[in-house]
Design a protein around this motif. Sequence first.
Motif, PDB file in Angstrom:
ATOM      1  N   LEU A 102       0.881  -1.178   0.000  1.00 21.02           N
ATOM      2  CA  LEU A 102       0.000   0.000   0.000  1.00 21.02           C
ATOM      3  C   LEU A 102       0.914   1.222   0.000  1.00 21.02           C
ATOM      4  CD1 LEU A 102      -2.672   1.547   0.344  1.00 21.02           C
ATOM      5  CD2 LEU A 102      -2.478   1.169   2.819  1.00 21.02           C
ATOM      6  N   TYR A 103       0.962   1.942  -1.117  1.00 21.89           N
ATOM      7  CA  TYR A 103       1.827   3.110  -1.254  1.00 21.89           C
ATOM      8  C   TYR A 103       0.955   4.349  -1.476  1.00 21.89           C
ATOM      9  CZ  TYR A 103       6.430   0.766  -1.702  1.00 21.89           C
ATOM     10  OH  TYR A 103       7.600   0.073  -1.480  1.00 21.89           O
ATOM     11  N   TYR A 104       1.400   5.503  -0.963  1.00 22.00           N
ATOM     12  CA  TYR A 104       0.556   6.705  -1.092  1.00 22.00           C
ATOM     13  C   TYR A 104       1.354   8.006  -1.022  1.00 22.00           C
ATOM     14  CZ  TYR A 104       0.764   5.486   3.876  1.00 22.00           C
ATOM     15  OH  TYR A 104       1.193   5.106   5.122  1.00 22.00           O
ATOM     16  N   GLU A 105       2.466   8.052  -1.744  1.00 25.31           N
ATOM     17  CA  GLU A 105       3.275   9.280  -1.803  1.00 25.31           C
ATOM     18  C   GLU A 105       2.436  10.483  -2.227  1.00 25.31           C
ATOM     19  OE1 GLU A 105       5.825  11.451  -0.952  1.00 25.31           O
ATOM     20  OE2 GLU A 105       7.171   9.781  -1.393  1.00 25.31           O
ATOM     21  N   ALA A 106       1.475  10.273  -3.120  1.00 20.80           N
ATOM     22  CA  ALA A 106       0.684  11.382  -3.659  1.00 20.80           C
ATOM     23  C   ALA A 106      -0.307  11.950  -2.650  1.00 20.80           C
ATOM     24  CB  ALA A 106      -0.063  10.933  -4.915  1.00 20.80           C
ATOM     25  N   ALA A 107      -0.518  11.273  -1.530  1.00 20.86           N
ATOM     26  CA  ALA A 107      -1.506  11.739  -0.565  1.00 20.86           C
ATOM     27  C   ALA A 107      -1.050  12.978   0.204  1.00 20.86           C
ATOM     28  CB  ALA A 107      -1.853  10.615   0.421  1.00 20.86           C
ATOM     29  N   VAL A 108       0.252  13.192   0.268  1.00 17.45           N
ATOM     30  CA  VAL A 108       0.768  14.334   1.017  1.00 17.45           C
ATOM     31  C   VAL A 108       1.682  15.170   0.139  1.00 17.45           C
ATOM     32  CG1 VAL A 108       2.048  15.078   3.052  1.00 17.45           C
ATOM     33  CG2 VAL A 108       0.678  13.003   3.156  1.00 17.45           C
ATOM     34  N   ALA A 109       1.342  16.453  -0.011  1.00 19.63           N
ATOM     35  CA  ALA A 109       2.229  17.400  -0.694  1.00 19.63           C
ATOM     36  C   ALA A 109       2.521  17.025  -2.142  1.00 19.63           C
ATOM     37  CB  ALA A 109       3.534  17.566   0.093  1.00 19.63           C
ATOM     38  N   GLY A 110       1.488  16.504  -2.829  1.00 17.16           N
ATOM     39  CA  GLY A 110       1.545  16.302  -4.273  1.00 17.16           C
ATOM     40  C   GLY A 110       2.809  15.630  -4.756  1.00 17.16           C
ATOM     41  N   ALA A 111       3.540  16.332  -5.613  1.00 12.09           N
ATOM     42  CA  ALA A 111       4.702  15.731  -6.266  1.00 12.09           C
ATOM     43  C   ALA A 111       5.919  15.673  -5.365  1.00 12.09           C
ATOM     44  CB  ALA A 111       5.061  16.530  -7.509  1.00 12.09           C
ATOM     45  N   ILE A 112       5.883  16.341  -4.221  1.00  9.59           N
ATOM     46  CA  ILE A 112       7.099  16.413  -3.410  1.00  9.59           C
ATOM     47  C   ILE A 112       7.391  15.055  -2.794  1.00  9.59           C
ATOM     48  CG2 ILE A 112       8.280  17.599  -1.542  1.00  9.59           C
ATOM     49  CD1 ILE A 112       6.225  19.822  -1.751  1.00  9.59           C
ATOM     50  N   PRO A 113       8.551  14.489  -3.102  1.00 13.28           N
ATOM     51  CA  PRO A 113       8.910  13.230  -2.458  1.00 13.28           C
ATOM     52  C   PRO A 113       9.069  13.482  -0.966  1.00 13.28           C
ATOM     53  CG  PRO A 113      10.305  13.648  -4.369  1.00 13.28           C
ATOM     54  CD  PRO A 113       9.578  14.920  -4.057  1.00 13.28           C
ATOM     55  N   LEU A 114       8.196  12.906  -0.168  1.00 11.66           N
ATOM     56  CA  LEU A 114       8.191  13.221   1.251  1.00 11.66           C
ATOM     57  C   LEU A 114       7.984  11.958   2.064  1.00 11.66           C
ATOM     58  CD1 LEU A 114       8.321  15.645   3.118  1.00 11.66           C
ATOM     59  CD2 LEU A 114       5.848  15.828   2.974  1.00 11.66           C
ATOM     60  N   ILE A 115       6.997  11.155   1.683  1.00 11.09           N
ATOM     61  CA  ILE A 115       6.725   9.942   2.443  1.00 11.09           C
ATOM     62  C   ILE A 115       7.887   8.963   2.310  1.00 11.09           C
ATOM     63  CG2 ILE A 115       5.223   7.901   2.527  1.00 11.09           C
ATOM     64  CD1 ILE A 115       2.882   9.782   2.133  1.00 11.09           C
ATOM     65  N   ARG A 116       8.395   8.795   1.088  1.00 14.42           N
ATOM     66  CA  ARG A 116       9.524   7.874   0.890  1.00 14.42           C
ATOM     67  C   ARG A 116      10.763   8.368   1.642  1.00 14.42           C
ATOM     68  NH1 ARG A 116       8.649   7.032  -3.822  1.00 14.42           N
ATOM     69  NH2 ARG A 116       8.075   4.853  -3.993  1.00 14.42           N
ATOM     70  N   PRO A 117      11.154   9.650   1.525  1.00 12.54           N
ATOM     71  CA  PRO A 117      12.289  10.115   2.331  1.00 12.54           C
ATOM     72  C   PRO A 117      12.080   9.930   3.838  1.00 12.54           C
ATOM     73  CG  PRO A 117      11.879  11.666   0.574  1.00 12.54           C
ATOM     74  CD  PRO A 117      10.772  10.641   0.502  1.00 12.54           C
ATOM     75  N   LEU A 118      10.887  10.249   4.347  1.00 10.09           N
ATOM     76  CA  LEU A 118      10.664  10.091   5.794  1.00 10.09           C
ATOM     77  C   LEU A 118      10.758   8.623   6.187  1.00 10.09           C
ATOM     78  CD1 LEU A 118       7.633  12.440   6.623  1.00 10.09           C
ATOM     79  CD2 LEU A 118      10.044  12.819   7.137  1.00 10.09           C
ATOM     80  N   ARG A 119      10.135   7.762   5.365  1.00 12.06           N
ATOM     81  CA  ARG A 119      10.014   6.360   5.721  1.00 12.06           C
ATOM     82  C   ARG A 119      11.285   5.576   5.441  1.00 12.06           C
ATOM     83  NH1 ARG A 119       4.521   3.099   4.240  1.00 12.06           N
ATOM     84  NH2 ARG A 119       5.136   3.300   2.086  1.00 12.06           N
TER      85      ARG A 119
END
Lengths: 430, 430
Positions: free
Chosen positions: A128-145
């Motif tokens: 279950l992936y959802y990078e697009a759920a927060v801050a659109g195009a900004i890579p954020l979930i992957r860097p945090l996780r």
Amino acid sequence: MMRTRPLKVALLGCGVVGSEVARIMTTHADDLTARIGAPVELAGVAVRRPDRVREGIDQNLVTTDATALVKRGDIDVVVEVIGGIEPARTLITTAFEHGASVVSANKALLAQDGAALHAVAGQHDKDLYYEAAVAGAIPLIRPLRESLAGDKINRVMGIVNGTTNFILDKMDSTGAGYQEALDEATALGYAEADPTADVEGFDAAAKAAILAGIAFHTRVRLDDVYREGMTEVTAADFASAREMGCTIKLLAICERAADGASVTARVHPAMIPLSHPLASVRGAYNAVFVESDAAGQLMFYGPGAGGSPTASAVLGDLVAVCRNRLNGATGPGESAYAALPVSPMGEVVTRYHISLDVADKPGVLAQVATVFAEHGVSIDTVRQSGKDGEASLVVVTHRASDAALTGTVEALRKLDTVRGVASIMRVEGE
Amino acid sequence: MMRTRPLKVALLGCGVVGSEVARIMTTHADDLTARIGAPVELAGVAVRRPDRVREGIDQNLVTTDATALVKRGDIDVVVEVIGGIEPARTLITTAFEHGASVVSANKALLAQDGAALHAVAGQHDKDLYYEAAVAGAIPLIRPLRESLAGDKINRVMGIVNGTTNFILDKMDSTGAGYQEALDEATALGYAEADPTADVEGFDAAAKAAILAGIAFHTRVRLDDVYREGMTEVTAADFASAREMGCTIKLLAICERAADGASVTARVHPAMIPLSHPLASVRGAYNAVFVESDAAGQLMFYGPGAGGSPTASAVLGDLVAVCRNRLNGATGPGESAYAALPVSPMGEVVTRYHISLDVADKPGVLAQVATVFAEHGVSIDTVRQSGKDGEASLVVVTHRASDAALTGTVEALRKLDTVRGVASIMRVEGE
């Protein structure tokens, strides 16, 4: 390495984001094939209005029966860009049960039911992936996780809603009031006809819940997030902010308490110094500031919404999920092992800017200062001004708990000499 | 899910970064165990000077025989933080051959031999991760390689060397000359005793090669990167920049040509507008601007060097590699399928700011303008100033190829009326 059977993708929703996902899957097909190691094929598109013409999408793929599509059994990845709680939740659950992994852009659903959805994904050994759920195009979930997986994140503070940032930026740069700036945002398509989800902070609160959960390895639900919208921010507030060398932003702030034993998550307008990197985030852009033990201060900046940017994030996840599938593996799932308690707003510690309308007579400042002292709120600066019997006091405090500040303000309202509390705003970023 | 046998980590090098990696592995052991799904254990530390006291590191783990350590056969992950080409290259190769995956922070080695090392990793089905090699703690390689895997990156432009940014920032803010600013950077520990790798742009060029390779799915070696240091930037250049509303930064720029058929990579000082997000990157911080088809403009900002930030990046990779190992999978390896040609500097198209010392007599401007026109370089603005028989011309061009500009400058030097070319600087970020 290259296998010939394509990976099959079902697209749920074909609006602004979905149509862009479909378009890029076609135009960048060769690149996607090379990056994944197998071709990806759009196997079905579930929509509500099948008769609408969708350029570049084979009409034979279009269906109104989303449930049948996710139940087909030959779908590798379901891309959910419908939004909202239902039917998205049931469709995602059904997709896992029928062997698919899921890429979603659905912040409301993930903030409310992320844990349950992760559990179903885990039971079926799916992603279950959802990078697009927060801050659109900004890579954020992957860097945090992933990138910060070996670090300890203490704070995530960001501008995660483009609509409200557009409105606040407009108020700041033109001196416009809230309504005027909102009208312009609506006319330009930055605000929806019903802007409630944005201006009341619901959208940002959902994102704060998701970010806090990932940053602190703790389940944080939408209900745990303190939320205050920005509809009451005035031109006068901006004038006050400028006098302090600040501007006003709607911030989502997720913090670990100083003792490390609890966390908080909140969304509210706040003053931040013009020298802070978030102060210069203009228009509908988003930016998120992350503070961690080892890495120090990081910032991620980019477009926070829009069809193309959101599609970029969806496709990045699609490539990752497809690679995992070819590897017979899954990526990192939910990480909630820390299970830290989420403290209520009263325990949040920050600084405050308070404007009071007071009687223009001697002794008022002493009275007011006594009330702050009695509640343990230390004053940093006071500015007094008055004419024609009217006077105002602007107090900026040192760091104090929200509970202490609330008690202070209640007591101030009871003073005969205090005619009104014109505004209370938190001061962040120092 | 939790297995009890710990994953074994061998650390090669125990300097500023290595000792911080070891420290965090100890202090954050429980978190790392939870995030990976198994404990990680420091199984050996290879150093050059074994008698130096290393706080918190069991002396029994310390060895001077790095080769024996990577050949042990029970090592899961080798963390290489020695730097330089040899013995790092041989040790990494040996590690793959003996069953370990590798996390490296070695930009010089990866820029020179990344393809060969990826090939060995691939042969042995092992991971090679190196987030720490570019821009320290800033998550950059993972976002480029994974988050933007469904997008098309057209440009990566960044400040990727903290030492030179500190020096240029100091020159900008204090009016100091290069040597004075360098001396301060050295005194404060921001510059090494021999600053050549930083100030001549070698360090930034290695990072540019790595970034271009990942962004464009094309092998780009250090030799492919045009490199110009910043030792000749003067206080006068900063004064000229300010007159244009610009500042000067040492930039690494990786670009896809307008027709998409080739790429370029270069490092040089350049003027950028003060309004550009990179202009406000202060001190030793790094920031990288990424432009892609769908996502638009993204920026990543944070500390570019230092023990702790670099260790954060190393540990993020360590967690990812350990998870992959437990999954029996590997992460994305080298992606060079696009194999685009890397064009020489002459084909780079940008704008230029040229200062000429000229004779103070009529007709000079006409002569100079003719030379530009003959070489197909279109002039945007000209500013003439002169006194006491001396005069200067400042020309800012529209976009032109580096080859055309070079031809123009050669021809200008031959004019009797041109006494000297005081400076040529590229103008970026518009």
